[in-house]
Write a protein that holds these residues in place. Structure first.
Motif, PDB file in Angstrom:
ATOM      1  N   GLU A 137       0.804  -1.222   0.000  1.00  0.00           N
ATOM      2  CA  GLU A 137       0.000   0.000   0.000  1.00  0.00           C
ATOM      3  C   GLU A 137       0.839   1.275   0.000  1.00  0.00           C
ATOM      4  O   GLU A 137       0.292   2.387   0.050  1.00  0.00           O
ATOM      5  CB  GLU A 137      -0.931   0.017   1.219  1.00  0.00           C
ATOM      6  N   LEU A 138       2.167   1.186  -0.077  1.00  0.00           N
ATOM      7  CA  LEU A 138       2.982   2.394  -0.058  1.00  0.00           C
ATOM      8  C   LEU A 138       2.660   3.283  -1.256  1.00  0.00           C
ATOM      9  O   LEU A 138       2.606   2.824  -2.396  1.00  0.00           O
ATOM     10  CB  LEU A 138       4.470   2.032  -0.085  1.00  0.00           C
ATOM     11  N   ALA A 139       2.447   4.565  -0.977  1.00  0.00           N
ATOM     12  CA  ALA A 139       2.106   5.497  -2.043  1.00  0.00           C
ATOM     13  C   ALA A 139       3.306   5.751  -2.950  1.00  0.00           C
ATOM     14  O   ALA A 139       4.463   5.696  -2.514  1.00  0.00           O
ATOM     15  CB  ALA A 139       1.633   6.816  -1.445  1.00  0.00           C
ATOM     16  N   THR A 140       3.017   6.018  -4.213  1.00  0.00           N
ATOM     17  CA  THR A 140       4.084   6.323  -5.157  1.00  0.00           C
ATOM     18  C   THR A 140       4.546   7.768  -4.974  1.00  0.00           C
ATOM     19  O   THR A 140       3.759   8.661  -4.672  1.00  0.00           O
ATOM     20  CB  THR A 140       3.616   6.110  -6.604  1.00  0.00           C
ATOM     21  N   ARG A 141       5.851   7.965  -5.189  1.00  0.00           N
ATOM     22  CA  ARG A 141       6.437   9.307  -5.118  1.00  0.00           C
ATOM     23  C   ARG A 141       7.634   9.337  -6.063  1.00  0.00           C
ATOM     24  O   ARG A 141       8.783   9.328  -5.638  1.00  0.00           O
ATOM     25  CB  ARG A 141       6.861   9.632  -3.687  1.00  0.00           C
ATOM     26  N   PRO A 142       7.385   9.327  -7.356  1.00  0.00           N
ATOM     27  CA  PRO A 142       8.483   9.221  -8.323  1.00  0.00           C
ATOM     28  C   PRO A 142       9.423  10.406  -8.272  1.00  0.00           C
ATOM     29  O   PRO A 142       9.018  11.542  -7.982  1.00  0.00           O
ATOM     30  CB  PRO A 142       7.756   9.145  -9.677  1.00  0.00           C
ATOM     31  N   GLU A 143      10.695  10.119  -8.557  1.00  0.00           N
ATOM     32  CA  GLU A 143      11.721  11.155  -8.579  1.00  0.00           C
ATOM     33  C   GLU A 143      12.409  11.213  -9.944  1.00  0.00           C
ATOM     34  O   GLU A 143      13.569  11.612 -10.051  1.00  0.00           O
ATOM     35  CB  GLU A 143      12.740  10.915  -7.464  1.00  0.00           C
ATOM     36  N   GLY A 153       0.429   6.152 -15.897  1.00  0.00           N
ATOM     37  CA  GLY A 153      -0.095   4.979 -16.605  1.00  0.00           C
ATOM     38  C   GLY A 153      -0.799   4.017 -15.671  1.00  0.00           C
ATOM     39  O   GLY A 153      -1.850   3.455 -16.009  1.00  0.00           O
ATOM     40  N   GLU A 154      -0.231   3.811 -14.484  1.00  0.00           N
ATOM     41  CA  GLU A 154      -0.876   2.938 -13.499  1.00  0.00           C
ATOM     42  C   GLU A 154      -2.276   3.433 -13.165  1.00  0.00           C
ATOM     43  O   GLU A 154      -3.241   2.642 -13.115  1.00  0.00           O
ATOM     44  CB  GLU A 154      -0.042   2.880 -12.216  1.00  0.00           C
ATOM     45  N   LEU A 155      -2.391   4.726 -12.911  1.00  0.00           N
ATOM     46  CA  LEU A 155      -3.698   5.287 -12.557  1.00  0.00           C
ATOM     47  C   LEU A 155      -4.683   5.146 -13.714  1.00  0.00           C
ATOM     48  O   LEU A 155      -5.872   4.846 -13.496  1.00  0.00           O
ATOM     49  CB  LEU A 155      -3.543   6.757 -12.163  1.00  0.00           C
ATOM     50  N   LEU A 156      -4.212   5.352 -14.929  1.00  0.00           N
ATOM     51  CA  LEU A 156      -5.098   5.217 -16.091  1.00  0.00           C
ATOM     52  C   LEU A 156      -5.625   3.791 -16.215  1.00  0.00           C
ATOM     53  O   LEU A 156      -6.824   3.575 -16.419  1.00  0.00           O
ATOM     54  CB  LEU A 156      -4.358   5.620 -17.362  1.00  0.00           C
ATOM     55  N   VAL A 157      -4.744   2.807 -16.106  1.00  0.00           N
ATOM     56  CA  VAL A 157      -5.181   1.411 -16.241  1.00  0.00           C
ATOM     57  C   VAL A 157      -6.148   1.045 -15.123  1.00  0.00           C
ATOM     58  O   VAL A 157      -7.154   0.359 -15.352  1.00  0.00           O
ATOM     59  CB  VAL A 157      -3.967   0.459 -16.248  1.00  0.00           C
ATOM     60  N   ASN A 158      -5.877   1.507 -13.912  1.00  0.00           N
ATOM     61  CA  ASN A 158      -6.795   1.221 -12.808  1.00  0.00           C
ATOM     62  C   ASN A 158      -8.156   1.869 -13.027  1.00  0.00           C
ATOM     63  O   ASN A 158      -9.199   1.261 -12.757  1.00  0.00           O
ATOM     64  CB  ASN A 158      -6.175   1.679 -11.483  1.00  0.00           C
ATOM     65  N   LYS A 163     -13.955   1.293 -14.487  1.00  0.00           N
ATOM     66  CA  LYS A 163     -15.109   1.604 -15.330  1.00  0.00           C
ATOM     67  C   LYS A 163     -15.543   0.432 -16.195  1.00  0.00           C
ATOM     68  O   LYS A 163     -16.579   0.503 -16.867  1.00  0.00           O
ATOM     69  CB  LYS A 163     -14.771   2.800 -16.228  1.00  0.00           C
ATOM     70  N   GLY A 164     -14.771  -0.652 -16.188  1.00  0.00           N
ATOM     71  CA  GLY A 164     -15.135  -1.818 -16.983  1.00  0.00           C
ATOM     72  C   GLY A 164     -14.739  -1.725 -18.442  1.00  0.00           C
ATOM     73  O   GLY A 164     -15.167  -2.547 -19.257  1.00  0.00           O
ATOM     74  N   PHE A 165     -13.892  -0.742 -18.791  1.00  0.00           N
ATOM     75  CA  PHE A 165     -13.462  -0.588 -20.182  1.00  0.00           C
ATOM     76  C   PHE A 165     -12.417  -1.631 -20.563  1.00  0.00           C
ATOM     77  O   PHE A 165     -12.339  -2.067 -21.712  1.00  0.00           O
ATOM     78  CB  PHE A 165     -12.889   0.804 -20.422  1.00  0.00           C
ATOM     79  N   VAL A 166     -11.546  -1.992 -19.598  1.00  0.00           N
ATOM     80  CA  VAL A 166     -10.553  -3.051 -19.786  1.00  0.00           C
ATOM     81  C   VAL A 166     -10.509  -3.871 -18.506  1.00  0.00           C
ATOM     82  O   VAL A 166     -11.042  -3.461 -17.467  1.00  0.00           O
ATOM     83  CB  VAL A 166      -9.139  -2.496 -20.093  1.00  0.00           C
ATOM     84  N   ASP A 167      -9.863  -5.019 -18.577  1.00  0.00           N
ATOM     85  CA  ASP A 167      -9.630  -5.879 -17.417  1.00  0.00           C
ATOM     86  C   ASP A 167      -8.131  -5.813 -17.148  1.00  0.00           C
ATOM     87  O   ASP A 167      -7.357  -6.617 -17.657  1.00  0.00           O
ATOM     88  CB  ASP A 167     -10.093  -7.301 -17.744  1.00  0.00           C
ATOM     89  N   GLY A 168      -7.715  -4.808 -16.375  1.00  0.00           N
ATOM     90  CA  GLY A 168      -6.308  -4.454 -16.284  1.00  0.00           C
ATOM     91  C   GLY A 168      -5.510  -5.242 -15.272  1.00  0.00           C
ATOM     92  O   GLY A 168      -6.028  -5.727 -14.271  1.00  0.00           O
ATOM     93  N   ARG A 169      -4.214  -5.318 -15.545  1.00  0.00           N
ATOM     94  CA  ARG A 169      -3.216  -5.831 -14.617  1.00  0.00           C
ATOM     95  C   ARG A 169      -1.993  -4.937 -14.739  1.00  0.00           C
ATOM     96  O   ARG A 169      -1.376  -4.886 -15.812  1.00  0.00           O
ATOM     97  CB  ARG A 169      -2.793  -7.259 -14.940  1.00  0.00           C
ATOM     98  N   VAL A 170      -1.641  -4.226 -13.690  1.00  0.00           N
ATOM     99  CA  VAL A 170      -0.446  -3.378 -13.667  1.00  0.00           C
ATOM    100  C   VAL A 170       0.648  -4.147 -12.942  1.00  0.00           C
ATOM    101  O   VAL A 170       0.496  -4.490 -11.770  1.00  0.00           O
ATOM    102  CB  VAL A 170      -0.721  -2.042 -12.961  1.00  0.00           C
ATOM    103  N   LEU A 171       1.742  -4.416 -13.644  1.00  0.00           N
ATOM    104  CA  LEU A 171       2.823  -5.229 -13.092  1.00  0.00           C
ATOM    105  C   LEU A 171       4.077  -4.374 -12.956  1.00  0.00           C
ATOM    106  O   LEU A 171       4.679  -3.978 -13.958  1.00  0.00           O
ATOM    107  CB  LEU A 171       3.110  -6.433 -13.990  1.00  0.00           C
TER     108      LEU A 171
END
Length: 319
Positions: A137-143, A153-158, A163-171
């Motif tokens: 559950e650690l929040a992202t904080r990119p540098e 991209g992660e947020l978009l896929v989620n 919304k049921g538009f895709v069945d996503g898996r972010v790896l």
């Protein structure tokens, strides 16, 4: 029914395609498909009648609409401008890593088929103060630019999954080592170079402190995990579709110890320390260990030892 692989001409993409075909031939494909479409800037090297290549820009909506059709059952989105290249060319990284990802998701949404959508993310989404072992559950904080755009991209896929538009898996992939071939623009490219080059009798340089912890996966395990991602039901993953894939924690010093055990003192002697602050600023912000109990329970794998990873590369690629 087709599977689309962006970056299908690349090292990981072509291996994913080969394993999908092998699994189909063995009657154990992760889902039913008739063909695989490689979507990249070059022709896919996989020679099989089931594989076709579309050469072009993943940020071109018209071309994407031709590639992702209503009979698309899955999309692997592996194509990206890597970490070093993203830091050097912000606009290109934005176009490919953000605009391209959204264009692919929109094309998948337009089909109405809600295909499985596998998006490869990175440790670069993390930064700042981190615990020794990173929890799920650690929040992202990119540098870095690369990390920021992967987090988008992660947020978009989620969201497209919610919304049921895709069945996503972010790896979120560990750093892949040992990659064969030539160095690439990734800031972590040295994690392969300090092993690959010496095992082939060539000098290499370490740009980061030897105590730097790396979260690593062999190419074979990474590819098996990518294919396994299609087998896991979305409900098993849950509403938040992001997973930290299993890896092993190895310091750079321990990587060089493995090199010496596998390749001998002569190979280790070819590696010298040449600090590079730009690379250290990027790689040094990444975590070195993760809690991966849940991904392991879902059937994802990790390497046993780094010695075995180096030995596998030597046996397969060193003449």
């Amino acid at each position: 029914m087709r599977i689309v692989v962006t970056g299908g001409a690349g090292f990981l993409g072509s291996r994913v395609i080969r394993l999908l075909l092998e699994r189909q031939d063995a009657g154990s494909a992760p889902l039913a498909f008739d063909s695989v479409v490689s979507f990249d800037l070059a022709q896919c090297p996989v020679d099989d009648p089931r594989v076709s290549s579309v050469v072009g820009d993943i940020a071109d909506p018209a071309l994407i609409a031709e590639v992702i059709t209503p009979d698309t059952v899955a999309v692997y989105h592996l194509a990206a401008v890597l970490s070093g290249g993203s830091e050097e060319d912000f606009d290109l990284a934005m176009t490919v890593n953000v605009d391209g990802t959204r264009a692919l998701l929109e094309a998948a949404r337009t089909t109405g088929a809600a295909p499985r959508f596998v998006f490869t993310s990175s440790l670069a989404v993390f930064g700042g103060a981190m615990p020794d072992v990173v929890p799920e559950e650690l929040a992202t904080r990119p540098e870095s630019t690369y990390g920021a755009f992967k987090a988008i991209g992660e947020l978009l896929v989620n969201e497209y999954s919610r919304k049921g538009f895709v069945d996503g898996r972010v790896l979120r992939l560990p750093t892949i080592s040992v990659r064969p071939g030539r160095p690439n623009s990734a800031a972590s490219s040295f994690a392969s170079g300090i092993l690959r080059e010496p095992l082939n009798g060539q000098p290499s340089q370490v740009p980061v402190p030897l105590e730097t912890r790396m979260w690593l996966s062999s190419p074979d395990v990474a590819v098996r995990n990518l294919v396994h991602a299609l087998e896991v039901d979305g409900d098993q993953i849950g509403p938040w579709r992001t997973l930290n894939l299993p890896g092993i924690t190895v310091t750079v010093s321990q990587m060089l110890e493995s090199l010496e055990r596998v390749g001998g003192q002569q190979a280790r002697a070819l590696v010298t320390e040449v600090p590079d602050q730009r690379i250290n600023d990027i790689v040094g912000s990444w975590p070195g260990d993760f809690d991966v109990e849940r991904p392991l329970a879902l059937g994802f794998q990790r390497d046993e030892t780094f010695d075995a990873v180096v030995t596998q590369y030597r046996n397969e690629f060193v003449g």
